[in-house]
Design a protein around this motif. Structure first.
Motif, PDB file in Angstrom:
ATOM      1  N   SER A  96       0.857  -1.185   0.000  1.00 41.14           N
ATOM      2  CA  SER A  96       0.000   0.000   0.000  1.00 41.14           C
ATOM      3  C   SER A  96       0.895   1.238   0.000  1.00 41.14           C
ATOM      4  O   SER A  96       1.459   1.589   1.040  1.00 41.14           O
ATOM      5  CB  SER A  96      -0.906   0.018   1.236  1.00 41.14           C
ATOM      6  N   PRO A  97       1.054   1.923  -1.125  1.00 48.38           N
ATOM      7  CA  PRO A  97       1.863   3.148  -1.122  1.00 48.38           C
ATOM      8  C   PRO A  97       1.186   4.280  -0.361  1.00 48.38           C
ATOM      9  O   PRO A  97       1.830   5.252   0.019  1.00 48.38           O
ATOM     10  CB  PRO A  97       2.007   3.479  -2.602  1.00 48.38           C
ATOM     11  N   THR A  98      -0.128   4.129  -0.119  1.00 45.19           N
ATOM     12  CA  THR A  98      -0.882   5.088   0.679  1.00 45.19           C
ATOM     13  C   THR A  98      -2.126   4.396   1.220  1.00 45.19           C
ATOM     14  O   THR A  98      -2.596   3.413   0.643  1.00 45.19           O
ATOM     15  CB  THR A  98      -1.292   6.324  -0.143  1.00 45.19           C
ATOM     16  N   ILE A  99      -2.647   4.912   2.333  1.00 44.76           N
ATOM     17  CA  ILE A  99      -3.937   4.447   2.840  1.00 44.76           C
ATOM     18  C   ILE A  99      -5.024   5.461   2.508  1.00 44.76           C
ATOM     19  O   ILE A  99      -6.203   5.226   2.676  1.00 44.76           O
ATOM     20  CB  ILE A  99      -3.858   4.199   4.361  1.00 44.76           C
ATOM     21  N   ALA A 100      -4.636   6.606   1.992  1.00 50.43           N
ATOM     22  CA  ALA A 100      -5.604   7.622   1.597  1.00 50.43           C
ATOM     23  C   ALA A 100      -6.358   7.171   0.357  1.00 50.43           C
ATOM     24  O   ALA A 100      -5.837   6.429  -0.473  1.00 50.43           O
ATOM     25  CB  ALA A 100      -4.901   8.949   1.321  1.00 50.43           C
ATOM     26  N   CYS A 101      -7.608   7.635   0.234  1.00 55.40           N
ATOM     27  CA  CYS A 101      -8.435   7.263  -0.904  1.00 55.40           C
ATOM     28  C   CYS A 101      -9.240   8.461  -1.363  1.00 55.40           C
ATOM     29  O   CYS A 101      -9.607   9.328  -0.568  1.00 55.40           O
ATOM     30  CB  CYS A 101      -9.369   6.115  -0.515  1.00 55.40           C
ATOM     31  N   ASN A 102      -9.525   8.510  -2.654  1.00 53.83           N
ATOM     32  CA  ASN A 102     -10.337   9.590  -3.211  1.00 53.83           C
ATOM     33  C   ASN A 102     -11.822   9.268  -3.199  1.00 53.83           C
ATOM     34  O   ASN A 102     -12.628  10.039  -3.700  1.00 53.83           O
ATOM     35  CB  ASN A 102      -9.887   9.920  -4.636  1.00 53.83           C
ATOM     36  N   MET A 103     -12.193   8.122  -2.621  1.00 52.79           N
ATOM     37  CA  MET A 103     -13.596   7.759  -2.451  1.00 52.79           C
ATOM     38  C   MET A 103     -13.997   7.903  -0.977  1.00 52.79           C
ATOM     39  O   MET A 103     -13.147   8.011  -0.096  1.00 52.79           O
ATOM     40  CB  MET A 103     -13.842   6.311  -2.886  1.00 52.79           C
ATOM     41  N   ARG A 104     -15.297   7.878  -0.729  1.00 54.59           N
ATOM     42  CA  ARG A 104     -15.826   8.051   0.625  1.00 54.59           C
ATOM     43  C   ARG A 104     -16.848   6.957   0.938  1.00 54.59           C
ATOM     44  O   ARG A 104     -17.977   7.230   1.332  1.00 54.59           O
ATOM     45  CB  ARG A 104     -16.486   9.440   0.756  1.00 54.59           C
ATOM     46  N   CYS A 105     -16.469   5.699   0.753  1.00 52.33           N
ATOM     47  CA  CYS A 105     -17.397   4.581   0.939  1.00 52.33           C
ATOM     48  C   CYS A 105     -17.667   4.353   2.428  1.00 52.33           C
ATOM     49  O   CYS A 105     -16.732   4.341   3.232  1.00 52.33           O
ATOM     50  CB  CYS A 105     -16.839   3.318   0.305  1.00 52.33           C
ATOM     51  N   HIS A 106     -18.910   4.112   2.764  1.00 56.37           N
ATOM     52  CA  HIS A 106     -19.310   4.050   4.169  1.00 56.37           C
ATOM     53  C   HIS A 106     -18.730   2.865   4.912  1.00 56.37           C
ATOM     54  O   HIS A 106     -18.600   2.884   6.140  1.00 56.37           O
ATOM     55  CB  HIS A 106     -20.843   4.019   4.280  1.00 56.37           C
ATOM     56  N   TYR A 107     -18.364   1.790   4.200  1.00 53.22           N
ATOM     57  CA  TYR A 107     -17.971   0.536   4.841  1.00 53.22           C
ATOM     58  C   TYR A 107     -16.470   0.348   4.947  1.00 53.22           C
ATOM     59  O   TYR A 107     -16.002  -0.633   5.513  1.00 53.22           O
ATOM     60  CB  TYR A 107     -18.544  -0.652   4.055  1.00 53.22           C
ATOM     61  N   SER A 111      -8.549   5.591   4.665  1.00 54.02           N
ATOM     62  CA  SER A 111      -8.606   6.879   5.337  1.00 54.02           C
ATOM     63  C   SER A 111      -9.145   7.990   4.438  1.00 54.02           C
ATOM     64  O   SER A 111      -8.786   8.085   3.270  1.00 54.02           O
ATOM     65  CB  SER A 111      -7.206   7.264   5.821  1.00 54.02           C
ATOM     66  N   ARG A 112      -9.948   8.833   5.057  1.00 51.44           N
ATOM     67  CA  ARG A 112     -10.423  10.013   4.349  1.00 51.44           C
ATOM     68  C   ARG A 112      -9.511  11.211   4.601  1.00 51.44           C
ATOM     69  O   ARG A 112      -9.531  12.176   3.861  1.00 51.44           O
ATOM     70  CB  ARG A 112     -11.836  10.379   4.832  1.00 51.44           C
ATOM     71  N   THR A 113      -8.744  11.163   5.686  1.00 48.00           N
ATOM     72  CA  THR A 113      -7.976  12.332   6.111  1.00 48.00           C
ATOM     73  C   THR A 113      -6.470  12.100   6.106  1.00 48.00           C
ATOM     74  O   THR A 113      -5.698  13.031   5.926  1.00 48.00           O
ATOM     75  CB  THR A 113      -8.411  12.746   7.523  1.00 48.00           C
ATOM     76  N   VAL A 144       3.711  -8.721  -6.666  1.00 48.69           N
ATOM     77  CA  VAL A 144       3.249  -7.551  -5.917  1.00 48.69           C
ATOM     78  C   VAL A 144       1.797  -7.283  -6.250  1.00 48.69           C
ATOM     79  O   VAL A 144       1.410  -7.268  -7.425  1.00 48.69           O
ATOM     80  CB  VAL A 144       4.114  -6.317  -6.239  1.00 48.69           C
ATOM     81  N   ARG A 145       1.011  -7.073  -5.223  1.00 48.67           N
ATOM     82  CA  ARG A 145      -0.355  -6.565  -5.407  1.00 48.67           C
ATOM     83  C   ARG A 145      -0.403  -5.158  -4.840  1.00 48.67           C
ATOM     84  O   ARG A 145      -0.197  -4.937  -3.648  1.00 48.67           O
ATOM     85  CB  ARG A 145      -1.372  -7.461  -4.694  1.00 48.67           C
ATOM     86  N   TRP A 146      -0.681  -4.203  -5.715  1.00 52.23           N
ATOM     87  CA  TRP A 146      -0.777  -2.807  -5.298  1.00 52.23           C
ATOM     88  C   TRP A 146      -2.142  -2.575  -4.674  1.00 52.23           C
ATOM     89  O   TRP A 146      -3.166  -2.885  -5.262  1.00 52.23           O
ATOM     90  CB  TRP A 146      -0.536  -1.876  -6.487  1.00 52.23           C
ATOM     91  N   PHE A 147      -2.143  -2.021  -3.488  1.00 51.43           N
ATOM     92  CA  PHE A 147      -3.348  -1.926  -2.669  1.00 51.43           C
ATOM     93  C   PHE A 147      -3.358  -0.548  -2.016  1.00 51.43           C
ATOM     94  O   PHE A 147      -2.537   0.301  -2.281  1.00 51.43           O
ATOM     95  CB  PHE A 147      -3.317  -3.074  -1.635  1.00 51.43           C
ATOM     96  N   GLY A 148      -4.331  -0.321  -1.154  1.00 51.81           N
ATOM     97  CA  GLY A 148      -4.372   0.965  -0.452  1.00 51.81           C
ATOM     98  C   GLY A 148      -5.533   1.019   0.507  1.00 51.81           C
ATOM     99  O   GLY A 148      -5.988  -0.030   0.960  1.00 51.81           O
ATOM    100  N   GLY A 149      -5.988   2.217   0.657  1.00 50.21           N
ATOM    101  CA  GLY A 149      -6.125   3.430  -0.114  1.00 50.21           C
ATOM    102  C   GLY A 149      -6.259   3.195  -1.609  1.00 50.21           C
ATOM    103  O   GLY A 149      -6.484   2.111  -2.083  1.00 50.21           O
ATOM    104  N   GLU A 150      -6.156   4.281  -2.323  1.00 54.55           N
ATOM    105  CA  GLU A 150      -6.157   4.179  -3.779  1.00 54.55           C
ATOM    106  C   GLU A 150      -4.715   4.251  -4.269  1.00 54.55           C
ATOM    107  O   GLU A 150      -4.109   5.342  -4.279  1.00 54.55           O
ATOM    108  CB  GLU A 150      -7.015   5.278  -4.401  1.00 54.55           C
ATOM    109  N   PRO A 151      -4.126   3.141  -4.667  1.00 46.10           N
ATOM    110  CA  PRO A 151      -2.711   3.141  -5.030  1.00 46.10           C
ATOM    111  C   PRO A 151      -2.377   4.036  -6.212  1.00 46.10           C
ATOM    112  O   PRO A 151      -1.255   4.562  -6.295  1.00 46.10           O
ATOM    113  CB  PRO A 151      -2.425   1.671  -5.335  1.00 46.10           C
ATOM    114  N   LEU A 152      -3.332   4.238  -7.136  1.00 50.56           N
ATOM    115  CA  LEU A 152      -3.025   5.020  -8.329  1.00 50.56           C
ATOM    116  C   LEU A 152      -2.859   6.505  -8.032  1.00 50.56           C
ATOM    117  O   LEU A 152      -2.433   7.266  -8.910  1.00 50.56           O
ATOM    118  CB  LEU A 152      -4.098   4.803  -9.401  1.00 50.56           C
TER     119      LEU A 152
END
Length: 442
Positions: A96-107, A111-113, A144-152
């Motif tokens: 996971s290069p980041t845990i941040a995501c550009n989505m706001r899914c309730h489940y 991270s949003r912040t 390698v599996r790219w994951f996150g957050g949103e890895p892109l």
């Protein structure tokens, strides 16, 4: 026929004038007539095989549907899963290069912040750690599996890591491969071209219902994402194989057929590798309430999902979509239970389960400082379906293997953990292995 019996993990599924004999231990299906099955059962009781059944007996022995009377099948299942968990031919790293995501899914736990992404020093530590593992374990491939957050959102970091990891793999006489878990909003054609250059051969993209519901659930700073994701799938699919995961929840299950129809109308049936359906869970590990709980409003039990799954798979097939065979399950179970897999967080901490990505409380080690808490690693190594008395006696143990270990360790009820095949095996076996138009039988 001497000292043979039907497997304790064998299931008989009527299919028109025939029957489908299912061997769950070896994930096999053998079709025969009802008369032949009846004759076989009589022969087993008499311990004498007539000549006309010899071919059937041979096929059923090879399929693990007939077994020697003295075979301890539970021990065999345990041995197979432990062997699969111990395999070291592939070193699998979920990064996971980041845990941040550009989505706001309730489940979602993502991270949003927290906008922290993997820095250069940590990236060097990750490369060094995985390179050492490759050499120590003599694995022939690094995946390698790219994951996150949103890895892109961290494509530059992914590119830098890929170059270094390819070098490490070559130095260890190992090959390199990769795939991607993404929400799909950034996977346009230009990005897909970069992904292909980074050895990313496939990507999983998730949808959460038809247009309106999806855009309400998977909403980012710029609003809804449905149309953009479908456009990206069409644009990227000849560069990166796309698998579409469709979440099924109480609030969207009635509209998933319309979603499939919309996808087919836009040409996705011809370009995606497959679609599959997954019950939605509460993936927030530290939120209010029990993770993975069924509440009837946002989340489904396994049994309720199983009913929807049959209908949705039939509809998907009718529209030309490919779907994975539910019997094609892996004795290795999952990333968390495999010895030669690791989840790498943006700060360099290490965990075992996807769902622990970014959760410092679940980390057992760090790429630079080494082991932190052996107990957080040992809980996965000690975890085995056969430790649970219900699972030991369950006829579906070979394909379920106790279900998701994270759910079990989190105290989830078996109504959520158990495989849907407990409730829909006949329908799904007829759908995948029966004669055409016989999958609607009950």
């Amino acid at each position: 026929m001497h000292n043979l019996r039907l497997s304790r993990y064998a299931k008989v599924v009527p299919s028109g004038e025939d029957v489908l004999l299912v061997g769950l231990r070896l994930r096999t299906v053998v079709e025969t007539s009802k008369d032949s099955l009846a004759a076989l059962e009589r022969s087993l009781a008499a311990d004498c095989v007539p000549e006309h059944l010899e071919g059937l007996v041979e096929a059923l022995l090879a399929a693990g549907i007939l077994v020697p009377s003295d075979l301890d099948e539970l021990d065999d299942v345990i041995a197979r899963t432990l062997a699969a968990r111990a395999q070291n031919d592939v070193l699998a790293a979920v990064i996971s290069p980041t845990i941040a995501c550009n989505m706001r899914c309730h489940y979602c736990f993502q991270s949003r912040t927290d906008t922290t992404s993997m820095g250069d020093a940590t990236a060097r530590g990750v490369v060094g750690y995985l390179g050492r593992l490759l050499k120590e374990r003599a694995s022939g491939r690094l995946h390698v599996r790219w994951f996150g957050g949103e890895p892109l959102t961290c494509l530059e970091t992914m590119a830098g890591l890929t170059a270094s990891l390819r070098t490490s793999a070559r130095e260890a006489n190992a090959s390199y491969s990769a795939d991607l878990v993404t929400n799909g909003t950034l996977l346009d054609r230009a990005t897909a071209q970069i992904c292909a250059e980074l050895n990313i051969r496939s990507a999983q993209v998730t949808l959460d219902g038809d247009t309106e519901t999806h855009d309400r659930v998977r909403r980012g700073p710029e609003g809804g994402s449905f149309d953009r994701i479908l456009e990206n799938v069409l644009a990227a699919s000849d560069l990166v194989r796309i698998r579409v995961r469709i979440h099924v929840a109480p609030y969207n299950q009635s509209e998933v057929p319309a979603l499939l129809e919309r996808m087919a109308a836009r040409g996705l049936a011809a370009v995606v590798e497959h679609v599959y359906f997954a019950p939605l869970f509460n993936y927030k590990q530290r939120g209010r309430g029990l993770p993975f709980a069924d509440d009837g409003r946002l989340y489904l039990t396994s049994e309720v999902f199983s009913q929807a799954q049959v209908h949705l798979l039939r509809h998907a097939h009718q529209l030309g979509f490919q779907t994975p065979d539910p019997l094609d399950s892996d004795y290795g179970v999952c990333t968390a239970l495999r010895e030669n897999t690791v989840v790498v967080n943006p700060d360099g901490s290490l965990a075992k389960c996807y769902l622990d990505a970014g959760d410092d409380h679940a980390a057992f080690a760090h790429v630079e400082s080494g082991l932190r808490d052996a107990s957080k690693l040992q809980q996965w190594r000690r975890s085995l379906f056969a430790n649970d008395s219900d699972c030991r006696s369950c006829e579906f143990a070979p394909v379920c293997l106790g279900g998701c270990r994270k759910q079990t360790l989190s105290g989830a009820d078996k109504a959520v953990v158990c495989t849907p095949l407990r409730f829909n095996l006949p329908e799904l076996v007829r759908l995948y292995h029966g004669a055409p138009h016989q999958d609607s039988e009950h």
